[in-house]
Structure formats: C-alpha cells, structure tokens
Scaffold this motif. Structure first.
Motif, short mmCIF file in Angstrom:
data_model
loop_
_atom_site.label_atom_id
_atom_site.label_comp_id
_atom_site.label_asym_id
_atom_site.label_seq_id
_atom_site.Cartn_x
_atom_site.Cartn_y
_atom_site.Cartn_z
N ILE A 48 5.08 -7.72 74.01
CA ILE A 48 5.69 -6.93 72.92
C ILE A 48 4.80 -5.73 72.62
N ALA A 49 3.50 -5.98 72.48
CA ALA A 49 2.56 -4.90 72.18
C ALA A 49 2.48 -3.88 73.31
N ILE A 50 2.42 -4.34 74.54
CA ILE A 50 2.30 -3.44 75.69
C ILE A 50 3.56 -2.59 75.82
N LEU A 51 4.70 -3.22 75.72
CA LEU A 51 5.95 -2.46 75.83
C LEU A 51 6.07 -1.44 74.71
N ARG A 52 5.67 -1.81 73.51
CA ARG A 52 5.80 -0.87 72.40
C ARG A 52 4.90 0.34 72.60
N ILE A 53 3.65 0.12 72.98
CA ILE A 53 2.77 1.28 73.17
C ILE A 53 3.23 2.11 74.36
N GLY A 54 3.74 1.48 75.39
CA GLY A 54 4.29 2.22 76.52
C GLY A 54 5.47 3.08 76.10
N TRP A 55 6.32 2.54 75.24
CA TRP A 55 7.46 3.29 74.73
C TRP A 55 6.98 4.48 73.89
N LEU A 56 6.05 4.20 72.98
CA LEU A 56 5.55 5.26 72.09
C LEU A 56 4.88 6.39 72.88
N CYS A 57 4.22 6.04 73.97
CA CYS A 57 3.55 7.05 74.81
C CYS A 57 4.51 7.70 75.80
N ARG A 58 5.75 7.24 75.81
CA ARG A 58 6.75 7.75 76.75
C ARG A 58 6.26 7.60 78.19
N ALA A 59 5.62 6.45 78.45
CA ALA A 59 5.09 6.14 79.77
C ALA A 59 6.13 5.30 80.53
N GLU A 60 6.98 5.99 81.25
CA GLU A 60 8.10 5.34 81.91
C GLU A 60 7.64 4.31 82.93
N TYR A 61 6.57 4.61 83.66
CA TYR A 61 6.06 3.65 84.64
C TYR A 61 5.61 2.37 83.94
N GLU A 62 4.84 2.53 82.89
CA GLU A 62 4.34 1.37 82.15
C GLU A 62 5.49 0.55 81.59
N TRP A 63 6.44 1.23 80.99
CA TRP A 63 7.60 0.57 80.42
C TRP A 63 8.33 -0.23 81.51
N ALA A 64 8.63 0.40 82.62
CA ALA A 64 9.42 -0.25 83.67
C ALA A 64 8.71 -1.48 84.23
N GLN A 65 7.42 -1.36 84.49
CA GLN A 65 6.67 -2.51 85.01
C GLN A 65 6.67 -3.66 84.01
N CYS A 73 7.87 -13.39 80.96
CA CYS A 73 7.13 -14.07 79.89
C CYS A 73 8.04 -14.55 78.76
N GLY A 74 9.34 -14.40 78.94
CA GLY A 74 10.28 -14.94 77.97
C GLY A 74 10.97 -13.96 77.04
N LEU A 75 10.72 -12.66 77.18
CA LEU A 75 11.41 -11.69 76.33
C LEU A 75 12.85 -11.53 76.80
N SER A 76 13.76 -11.46 75.85
CA SER A 76 15.18 -11.26 76.17
C SER A 76 15.49 -9.77 76.23
N ASP A 77 16.65 -9.45 76.78
CA ASP A 77 17.10 -8.05 76.80
C ASP A 77 17.20 -7.51 75.37
N ALA A 78 17.69 -8.33 74.44
CA ALA A 78 17.82 -7.89 73.04
C ALA A 78 16.45 -7.59 72.44
N GLU A 79 15.46 -8.41 72.74
CA GLU A 79 14.11 -8.16 72.22
C GLU A 79 13.52 -6.89 72.82
N ILE A 80 13.76 -6.67 74.10
CA ILE A 80 13.25 -5.45 74.74
C ILE A 80 13.90 -4.22 74.11
N GLU A 81 15.17 -4.30 73.81
CA GLU A 81 15.85 -3.20 73.12
C GLU A 81 15.25 -2.98 71.73
N ARG A 82 14.94 -4.07 71.03
CA ARG A 82 14.32 -3.95 69.69
C ARG A 82 12.93 -3.32 69.78
#
Length: 162
Positions: A48-65, A73-82
């Motif tokens: 959750i933390a990694i995806l959020r900072i990747g989103w905030l930094c507009r780091a598409e590579y980080e986000w995609a990986q 690790c158990g995150l749902s599509d809905a959680e990723i959207e949130r």
C-alpha cells in the motif's frame, strides 16, 4: 547480469542501475531489506505504501511493477484503485488509510503528522513505524531515479490507466 535475472528475465530497473555497479550493489542491499520478510511490515501493508508513493511520484514503472507484487500480496483491484485515489477515498479501513496517508505526508511535508503517527501507533511498534518511513523513503528515491533515467516498462506490465 545473470544473478539479477528473475524467471529468466532481467528487469529494466536492473539493466539501468547496473551502469553504476558500486552504487547498485550498495543500494540493492537496502532495497532487498525493505522488500523482504526481514522488514517488520506485513507485505500487503508495505505494498500500500509503495504503490501510494509511486503514484504520488508519477513513477509509472514503479506503479506497474508493484501492482503485480501488491496483487500477489493480497491487494484487490478495488484497493489498488483506492491507493490511486488516496487516503480519503471511500472504502478504506482506518489503518490502511493511515498507511496511505503516511506516504502522502512524507511526500508533501517530509514528515508524518502527529495524528497519523498516533493512528499507526495503535497497531505498529516503533520498529514497524520506522520500517514504514524507510519503505516510503526508499521508493520515493527509486521513483525519482526511474523517472529521471526514463526506465521503460518491462514487457507485459501495464502503466497508469492502461
């Protein structure tokens, strides 16, 4: 570069960062700690933390990986959207929102607010809160490097809104 291969593939991040072998080797030690079971944070919460900072930094590579890793690790599509919507998006569990908010505050203010720290303290030890701060910092650094060096998505990854 053979030791960097995963399932016969070398990720573009490694292909780029290996251009500076000494820095790469030293950075990899810390990066592996943050992303491993040695970290005191549960993998789902770390993602959750990694995806959020990747989103905030507009780091598409980080986000995609990390969408791929987060789902494993158990995150749902809905959680990723949130995560993309932020800590105030409807549907968050209060603690997960605090993890997301931690990334927001570190990104914007370079520190975690007392209110967020208190919420994290309800479930996290001091060591876990430290691991969370360093995880966000590590992926903020990586996001800056990926964006600056123009690291392209690996085959099969989907970037923002794709």
């Amino acid at each position: 570069m053979k030791p960097l291969a995963r399932n016969g593939r070398v990720f573009n991040i490694f292909r780029t960062l290996i251009h500076y072998p000494e820095l790469f080797r030293n950075w990899l030690t810390f990066a592996n700690y943050v992303l491993s079971r040695r970290s005191s944070i549960a993998a789902r919460e770390r993602e959750i933390a990694i995806l959020r900072i990747g989103w905030l930094c507009r780091a598409e590579y980080e986000w995609a990986q990390h969408v791929v890793i987060g789902k494993a690790c158990g995150l749902s599509d809905a959680e990723i959207e949130r995560i993309a919507q932020g800590p105030d998006a409807p549907g968050w569990d209060a603690f997960d929102a605090a993890i997301c908010r931690t990334a927001d505050e570190l990104h914007k203010d370079k520190m975690v607010s007392d209110a967020t720290w208190k919420k994290l303290s309800e479930r996290y030890s001091e060591v876990q809160r430290m691991d969370l701060v360093f995880a966000v910092g590590q992926y903020n650094l990586v996001s800056m490097a990926l964006n600056t060096f123009g690291v392209q998505l690996d085959t099969g990854l989907k970037g923002f809104n794709k």
